[in-house]
Write a protein that holds these residues in place. Sequence first.
Motif, PDB file in Angstrom:
ATOM      1  N   ASP A 219       0.855  -1.195   0.000  1.00  0.00           N
ATOM      2  CA  ASP A 219       0.000   0.000   0.000  1.00  0.00           C
ATOM      3  C   ASP A 219       0.886   1.238   0.000  1.00  0.00           C
ATOM      4  OD1 ASP A 219      -1.826   2.036   0.400  1.00  0.00           O
ATOM      5  OD2 ASP A 219      -2.992   0.940   1.891  1.00  0.00           O
TER       6      ASP A 219
ATOM      7  N   ASP B  63       0.267   4.320  -0.952  1.00  0.00           N
ATOM      8  CA  ASP B  63      -0.373   5.528  -0.435  1.00  0.00           C
ATOM      9  C   ASP B  63      -0.277   5.607   1.085  1.00  0.00           C
ATOM     10  OD1 ASP B  63      -1.092   6.548  -2.901  1.00  0.00           O
ATOM     11  OD2 ASP B  63      -3.060   5.604  -2.899  1.00  0.00           O
ATOM     12  N   ARG B  64      -0.450   4.471   1.736  1.00  0.00           N
ATOM     13  CA  ARG B  64      -0.375   4.471   3.203  1.00  0.00           C
ATOM     14  C   ARG B  64       1.037   4.810   3.673  1.00  0.00           C
ATOM     15  NH1 ARG B  64      -1.905  -0.651   7.190  1.00  0.00           N
ATOM     16  NH2 ARG B  64      -1.556   0.454   9.162  1.00  0.00           N
TER      17      ARG B  64
ATOM     18  N   ALA C 130       1.666   8.552   3.048  1.00  0.00           N
ATOM     19  CA  ALA C 130       0.913   9.365   4.003  1.00  0.00           C
ATOM     20  C   ALA C 130       1.640   9.413   5.344  1.00  0.00           C
ATOM     21  CB  ALA C 130      -0.495   8.810   4.176  1.00  0.00           C
TER      22      ALA C 130
ATOM     23  N   TYR D 234       3.789   6.601 -11.786  1.00  0.00           N
ATOM     24  CA  TYR D 234       2.911   6.083 -10.731  1.00  0.00           C
ATOM     25  C   TYR D 234       3.378   6.584  -9.364  1.00  0.00           C
ATOM     26  CZ  TYR D 234       0.359   2.832  -7.750  1.00  0.00           C
ATOM     27  OH  TYR D 234      -0.466   2.295  -6.779  1.00  0.00           O
TER      28      TYR D 234
ATOM     29  N   ALA E 167       1.530   9.146  -6.663  1.00  0.00           N
ATOM     30  CA  ALA E 167       1.322   8.782  -5.260  1.00  0.00           C
ATOM     31  C   ALA E 167       1.899   9.841  -4.328  1.00  0.00           C
ATOM     32  CB  ALA E 167       1.958   7.422  -4.981  1.00  0.00           C
TER      33      ALA E 167
ATOM     34  N   ARG F 280      -0.581  12.601  -4.251  1.00  0.00           N
ATOM     35  CA  ARG F 280      -1.754  12.259  -3.434  1.00  0.00           C
ATOM     36  C   ARG F 280      -1.449  12.380  -1.950  1.00  0.00           C
ATOM     37  NH1 ARG F 280      -2.218   8.033  -7.270  1.00  0.00           N
ATOM     38  NH2 ARG F 280      -1.353   6.500  -5.790  1.00  0.00           N
ATOM     39  N   ALA F 281      -0.205  12.133  -1.577  1.00  0.00           N
ATOM     40  CA  ALA F 281       0.195  12.224  -0.172  1.00  0.00           C
ATOM     41  C   ALA F 281       0.355  13.671   0.289  1.00  0.00           C
ATOM     42  CB  ALA F 281       1.499  11.471   0.052  1.00  0.00           C
TER      43      ALA F 281
END
Length: 262
Positions: free
Chosen positions: A107, A109-110, A113, A172, A176, A179-180
């Motif tokens: 994951d 994204d996790r 983040a 990619y 990401a 997005r973070a």
Amino acid sequence: MAGQLGVDEKHQDGGGELARITTGDRVLDLASGVGDPAIAAAHRVGPTGRVIATDLAPDMVAFAAQRAAAAGLANVETHEMDAAAIDLPEAGVDAVLCRLGLMFVPDLDRVLAGVRTVLVPGGRFATAIPWRPTDQAMPRLVGAILAALDLPPLPPVAPGVAGIFSLADASYVCAALERAGLTEILVQPFTLAYDYHSPDEWLDFLLALNVPLRQHLAGVSDAALRDARHVAIAATTPWLRDDGHIRFTGHGYYATAVRPVG
């Protein structure tokens, strides 16, 4: 890590130069392995700084701790930690490094983040990731092993599936990072020279590192694996040198980003 010689000095310190690590910084090294990036960062930050080396594998963490102690680096801490569950205070570090680890996380994204959360505003992130799998020697060796066992090729690499080249598409990773909530995203390629003392050492390294390959070989008998190993050793001839070493060049890229201020 055994078997690697950095052509690019930035790779040897896990991107510490690109993350602009300097005296007094607090640094988190994710998926530190045997601790190369953390140890390099510890020299950069000096006695007033602090480096936290983390890895999911307890034996890696223990070995990294031994190496830091042997080098007299009192500013290195080691912890067993999943990169997807960073257990540190918010805004607690100036820089985060992750050399050759992101492609193994399910994951992304996790993880990113969590990176943003622990970075101070203005804090820097740097990661090194393999790419260009069709140009790499390692996939050709994997192909030789699977062909010898009459097994189908590994499934195509894809983000979220642990694998050496799962993040070969830098776009990619950039998406990401965005997005973070990270900014100032930059990507630059690097080359890395690999040097193994023998074909056996190279094969051992590959089997230890390539989780999808190990899973693909589950259920294969020991006798069949021994036979396939002989075939794979013979397939290393293009990279075998007169001194018995295996040498080839791999490719990768750095991705760097910053937690914005405000």
